[in-house]
Design an enzyme around this catalytic site. Structure first.
Site, mmCIF file in Angstrom:
data_model
loop_
_atom_site.group_PDB
_atom_site.id
_atom_site.type_symbol
_atom_site.label_atom_id
_atom_site.label_comp_id
_atom_site.label_asym_id
_atom_site.label_seq_id
_atom_site.Cartn_x
_atom_site.Cartn_y
_atom_site.Cartn_z
ATOM 1 N N CYS A 122 0.795 -1.111 0.094
ATOM 2 C CA CYS A 122 0.144 0.069 0.309
ATOM 3 C C CYS A 122 0.498 1.377 0.094
ATOM 4 O O CYS A 122 0.809 2.257 -0.536
ATOM 5 C CB CYS A 122 -0.958 -0.232 1.092
ATOM 6 N N HIS A 256 -2.965 6.606 2.283
ATOM 7 C CA HIS A 256 -3.582 5.386 2.288
ATOM 8 C C HIS A 256 -4.833 4.928 2.522
ATOM 9 O O HIS A 256 -5.687 5.265 3.600
ATOM 10 C CB HIS A 256 -2.242 4.226 2.396
ATOM 11 N N ASN A 287 -10.661 -1.015 0.132
ATOM 12 C CA ASN A 287 -8.680 -0.369 0.164
ATOM 13 C C ASN A 287 -8.189 -1.153 -1.198
ATOM 14 O O ASN A 287 -8.386 -2.644 -0.916
ATOM 15 C CB ASN A 287 -8.345 -1.376 1.376
HETATM 16 N N1 ACO Z 1 -17.933 -8.931 10.906
HETATM 17 C C1 ACO Z 1 -18.511 -8.333 12.139
HETATM 18 N N2 ACO Z 1 -18.050 -8.687 13.120
HETATM 19 C C2 ACO Z 1 -16.009 -8.827 13.043
HETATM 20 C C3 ACO Z 1 -15.900 -9.380 11.905
HETATM 21 C C4 ACO Z 1 -16.202 -8.691 10.804
HETATM 22 N N3 ACO Z 1 -16.373 -8.559 9.597
HETATM 23 N N4 ACO Z 1 -14.394 -9.172 11.654
HETATM 24 C C5 ACO Z 1 -14.142 -8.809 13.094
HETATM 25 N N5 ACO Z 1 -15.060 -9.179 13.915
HETATM 26 C C6 ACO Z 1 -15.662 -8.364 15.674
HETATM 27 C C7 ACO Z 1 -14.733 -9.740 16.170
HETATM 28 O O1 ACO Z 1 -14.395 -11.067 15.995
HETATM 29 C C8 ACO Z 1 -14.543 -8.879 18.152
HETATM 30 O O2 ACO Z 1 -15.319 -9.492 18.076
HETATM 31 P P1 ACO Z 1 -15.497 -9.110 20.035
HETATM 32 O O3 ACO Z 1 -14.892 -7.755 20.257
HETATM 33 O O4 ACO Z 1 -16.644 -9.815 20.420
HETATM 34 O O5 ACO Z 1 -14.204 -10.662 20.078
HETATM 35 C C9 ACO Z 1 -14.713 -7.173 16.575
HETATM 36 O O6 ACO Z 1 -15.514 -7.332 15.563
HETATM 37 C C10 ACO Z 1 -13.607 -6.761 16.460
HETATM 38 O O7 ACO Z 1 -12.276 -7.302 16.193
HETATM 39 P P2 ACO Z 1 -11.162 -6.485 15.620
HETATM 40 O O8 ACO Z 1 -10.577 -7.612 14.923
HETATM 41 O O9 ACO Z 1 -10.757 -6.047 16.810
HETATM 42 O O10 ACO Z 1 -11.756 -5.680 14.662
HETATM 43 P P3 ACO Z 1 -10.913 -3.763 14.321
HETATM 44 O O11 ACO Z 1 -11.953 -2.965 14.724
HETATM 45 O O12 ACO Z 1 -9.837 -4.018 15.155
HETATM 46 O O13 ACO Z 1 -11.171 -4.111 12.527
HETATM 47 C C11 ACO Z 1 -9.761 -3.698 11.170
HETATM 48 C C12 ACO Z 1 -10.280 -4.574 12.574
HETATM 49 C C13 ACO Z 1 -10.791 -3.408 10.251
HETATM 50 C C14 ACO Z 1 -9.963 -5.060 10.116
HETATM 51 C C15 ACO Z 1 -8.836 -3.413 11.496
HETATM 52 O O14 ACO Z 1 -7.925 -3.791 12.606
HETATM 53 C C16 ACO Z 1 -8.278 -2.889 10.384
HETATM 54 O O15 ACO Z 1 -8.778 -1.499 9.487
HETATM 55 N N6 ACO Z 1 -6.738 -3.399 10.666
HETATM 56 C C17 ACO Z 1 -5.944 -2.174 9.660
HETATM 57 C C18 ACO Z 1 -5.691 -2.876 7.468
HETATM 58 C C19 ACO Z 1 -4.577 -1.882 7.332
HETATM 59 O O16 ACO Z 1 -4.498 -1.026 7.598
HETATM 60 N N7 ACO Z 1 -3.628 -2.923 6.886
HETATM 61 C C20 ACO Z 1 -3.195 -1.964 5.649
HETATM 62 C C21 ACO Z 1 -3.213 -2.551 4.373
HETATM 63 S S1 ACO Z 1 -3.256 -3.713 3.783
HETATM 64 C C22 ACO Z 1 -2.270 -4.278 2.874
HETATM 65 O O17 ACO Z 1 -1.074 -3.601 3.214
HETATM 66 C C23 ACO Z 1 -2.448 -4.811 1.784
#
Ligand code: ACO
Length: 331
Positions: A122, A256, A287
């Site tokens: 990214c 990004h 993304n």
């Molecule tokens: N739908 C519903 N609930 C979900 C989902 C989903 N798809 N995925 C996870 N949950 C639940 C989990 O089970 C958890 O439940 P719990 O609290 O009961 O245990 C809760 O939601 C929170 O889970 P987290 O993993 O902590 O969710 P988070 O708020 O961190 O969001 C996300 C996840 C959106 C992936 C976030 O962590 C993120 O955006 N991370 C960065 C991504 C990024 O920037 N990537 C870099 C570029 S990608 C590249 O290089 C190709």
């Protein structure tokens, strides 16, 4: 023998002459996404800001998207493809190990200039832009095309609820060329390979093929989120410092498009003036990895939200972990 080797001579300054993008045809809204994973429109929108994303249709490929965006960028720059001295393509989803997509693209655009692919996920477009600026200023190339293109839908397990709703397809391209005044600030870039497992391919290709599998991108979302919200905020400040600017000098901020909450976290710390236009194209496009920054730039310009000549801060970050950013004058 001691000889006097002639040094290359180039141009004092470089700028982005044009930007363009290609948005694939297939719209996948959150309702459709939730037929693949156990999730909800509300969760996806609240946690990421994504309402829908684009995936390639049957006729669209990494190659076709890259070519479409590149042709538009070359046309908008007012040059011929044959004038490109170098073509740089950033992608993690071109599945031919060799030859590079850049070499094919250069041929399709009518140039025999230097051509190479880079893998910086990214951050790839900003990595390429940093290289393009150096190539133009050194004189190694007069015009350089930088393309960010991804077909992440082919590299994502659509039933993996930790990634499927995030990743999407698309292409963006920019032409960099000589300028009378400086239009690209110093690149601030780096890596942290100690966190390479945070976003990575599940298995090597050879191993996957032997087992009849397809590798996918796996991500430890929480770690990446923490790193992006903290470290990348500092990197963003360094981008401003390197260019000798302050937040008050900015008109546009194009991070990004990883997650709106990461953008919000960076904004809280940067304290940008309210008037600064912030790219939020993740809402419609998801993304797009290497394509997200040029796609967002093109979208802001074509919708009139940003204007040619304005000052923008770009920052990309992702798998590696790697990051890169710079200040640009918008084309
Ligand atoms: N739908 C519903 N609930 C979900 C989902 C989903 N798809 N995925 C996870 N949950 C639940 C989990 O089970 C958890 O439940 P719990 O609290 O009961 O245990 C809760 O939601 C929170 O889970 P987290 O993993 O902590 O969710 P988070 O708020 O961190 O969001 C996300 C996840 C959106 C992936 C976030 O962590 C993120 O955006 N991370 C960065 C991504 C990024 O920037 N990537 C870099 C570029 S990608 C590249 O290089 C190709």
């Amino acid at each position: 023998m001691s000889v006097s080797i002639k040094a290359s001579t180039g141009n004092p300054f470089a700028r982005v002459l044009s930007v363009a993008s290609y948005v694939p045809s297939r719209v996948i809204d959150n309702a459709e996404m939730c037929t693949y994973i156990d999730s909800s429109d509300e969760w996806i929108q609240q946690r990421t800001g994504i309402a829908e994303r684009r995936w390639v249709g049957e006729e669209e490929t990494v190659e076709s998207m890259a070519l479409a965006a590149a042709q538009r960028a070359v046309e908008r720059a007012g040059i011929e493809g044959s004038e490109l001295g170098a073509v740089i393509v950033s992608t993690v989803t071109y599945f031919h190990q060799t030859p590079s997509l850049a070499a094919k693209l250069a041929h399709q655009l009518g140039t025999n200039g230097a051509a190479f692919d880079i893998s910086a996920a990214c951050a790839g477009f900003c990595y390429g832009l940093g290289q393009a600026e150096s190539l133009v200023r050194s004189g190694a190339a007069r015009y350089v095309l930088v393309v960010g293109v991804e077909e992440l839908s082919r590299f994502t397990d659509i039933h993996d609820r930790t990634t499927a709703f995030l990743f999407a397809d698309g292409a963006g391209a920019a032409v960099v060329g000589p300028s009378e005044i400086n239009g690209i600030g110093p690149v601030v870039w780096g890596s942290d390979g100690g966190q390479s497992q945070a976003i990575s391919q599940t298995t090597e290709w050879s191993e996957a093929v032997a087992n009849g599998q397809t590798p996918y991108l796996a991500m430890d979302g929480r770690s990446v989120f923490k790193w992006a919200s903290g470290f990348i905020t500092d990197a963003t400040k360094q981008v401003l410092d390197a260019a000798g600017l302050t937040p008050d000098d900015l008109d546009v901020f194009i991070p990004h498009q990883a997650n709106n909450r990461i953008t919000d976290a960076i904004l809280r710390h940067l304290k940008l003036p309210e008037r600064v236009v912030v790219a939020r194209t993740i809402k419609q496009f998801g993304n797009n990895s290497a394509a997200s920054v040029p796609m967002a730039m093109d979208q802001l310009l074509t919708t009139g939200k940003a204007k040619s000549g304005q000052t923008a801060l770009l920052i990309g970050f992702g798998a590696g972990l790697v990051y890169a950013g710079q200040i640009v004058t918008l084309p």
